[in-house]
Design a protein around this motif. Sequence first.
Motif, short mmCIF file in Angstrom:
data_model
loop_
_atom_site.label_atom_id
_atom_site.label_comp_id
_atom_site.label_asym_id
_atom_site.label_seq_id
_atom_site.Cartn_x
_atom_site.Cartn_y
_atom_site.Cartn_z
N THR A 266 -6.55 5.69 9.05
CA THR A 266 -5.90 5.33 7.78
C THR A 266 -4.46 5.82 7.77
O THR A 266 -3.57 5.16 7.23
N GLY A 269 -2.35 3.39 9.40
CA GLY A 269 -2.22 2.11 8.71
C GLY A 269 -3.22 1.07 9.12
O GLY A 269 -3.05 -0.11 8.78
N SER A 273 -7.11 0.24 2.69
CA SER A 273 -5.91 -0.36 2.10
C SER A 273 -5.16 0.68 1.27
O SER A 273 -5.76 1.64 0.77
N PRO A 274 -3.86 0.50 1.08
CA PRO A 274 -3.08 1.48 0.30
C PRO A 274 -3.52 1.60 -1.15
O PRO A 274 -3.21 2.59 -1.81
N ILE A 281 -4.20 7.98 3.56
CA ILE A 281 -3.10 7.30 2.86
C ILE A 281 -2.19 8.32 2.19
O ILE A 281 -0.95 8.19 2.22
N SER A 284 -0.10 9.98 4.83
CA SER A 284 0.88 9.05 5.38
C SER A 284 2.05 8.85 4.42
O SER A 284 3.22 8.81 4.85
N GLU A 285 1.76 8.73 3.15
CA GLU A 285 2.84 8.54 2.18
C GLU A 285 3.67 9.80 1.98
O GLU A 285 4.87 9.72 1.69
#
Length: 332
Positions: A266, A269, A273-274, A281, A284-285
Amino acid sequence: MKQTMERPSRPAPQTAQHLKVNSAKSEAGNKRNWRSVHPRIHGGKDNSSGSNPRYLNPPFRNPRKWALIWGSLGVIWIAIVWLTGRLLPAESTLTSLMDRNLAPAWAHPFGTDWLGRDMFMRTLKGLATSIQVGLLAACGGGLIALLLGLAAASGKAADRVISWIIDLFLSVPHLVSLVMLAFVFGGGLPGVALAIALTHWPNLARIVRAEMIQLRSAEYIHISRRLGQSRLRIAVQHMMPHLIPQLFVGVLLIFPHAILHEAAITFLGLGLSPQQPAIGIILSESMRYLSAGMWWLAFFPGLALLLIVRAFDVLGGSLKTLTGTGSSREVG
């Protein structure tokens, strides 16, 4: 001649008394030495706690009791996190532009992100999603391992084929095959769970196969065959009860691998899903804002993920101790 004949020697009264005193002293010295080695036990009884034999094996030295305590704490922690994340309302993670980029405080323990969302609520929802993915993946991988392990016990030809399949999957790195399968299945929660299940069964299948081969040579299995029972009935009725503890521990040990790999793909990506709350997620953000000093965006979610993984690891190790399964075998 009669006067010179030797008379039978008799110990003098003083000598006999001296021997008795020496023997009494040596016996007392032996008792003192024994008491010095075993200071709390005398005469088969416990001086410090009466005649209670439990003092010889106190609770804090019993590994099974410690395993039960730590396993119960792990179950409680996982249940609290999962239920809290599932029962949180959707409004708890809504954006609030007035509360953007706030540092951790009493109102927001994990701070807020660039959209004003509470990171504590997002972390709880992400952990609940990770636990759900880990549950589906671990159960799926355990089912595949069980079916292949039972099939390996049906004959030598099936055993050769299954051994070749296990070696083939073990020769490919987890992350590479996981990324490929997640891409094929289209991502999302079902796709990620299926991809993890299809890549995390080989080690457990190898353990189940080894147990089945060992059970196949048991005497009662040979007697059942001579009585005319079918191979399927022998496998289900006589071999399955021996496999359940090992299989259950193996499924629990797949959980931490599944959660970490779900967060990894995740993060790249290729997983969820975001729009779905997930730790991968969130991490990552947050990478884009660490240089701005907002360290809490990655620190607290990552720490919470490690605590959940550690809880599953402790739970699996506790079940190993309680069920008596091999401690040198790893599943993942």
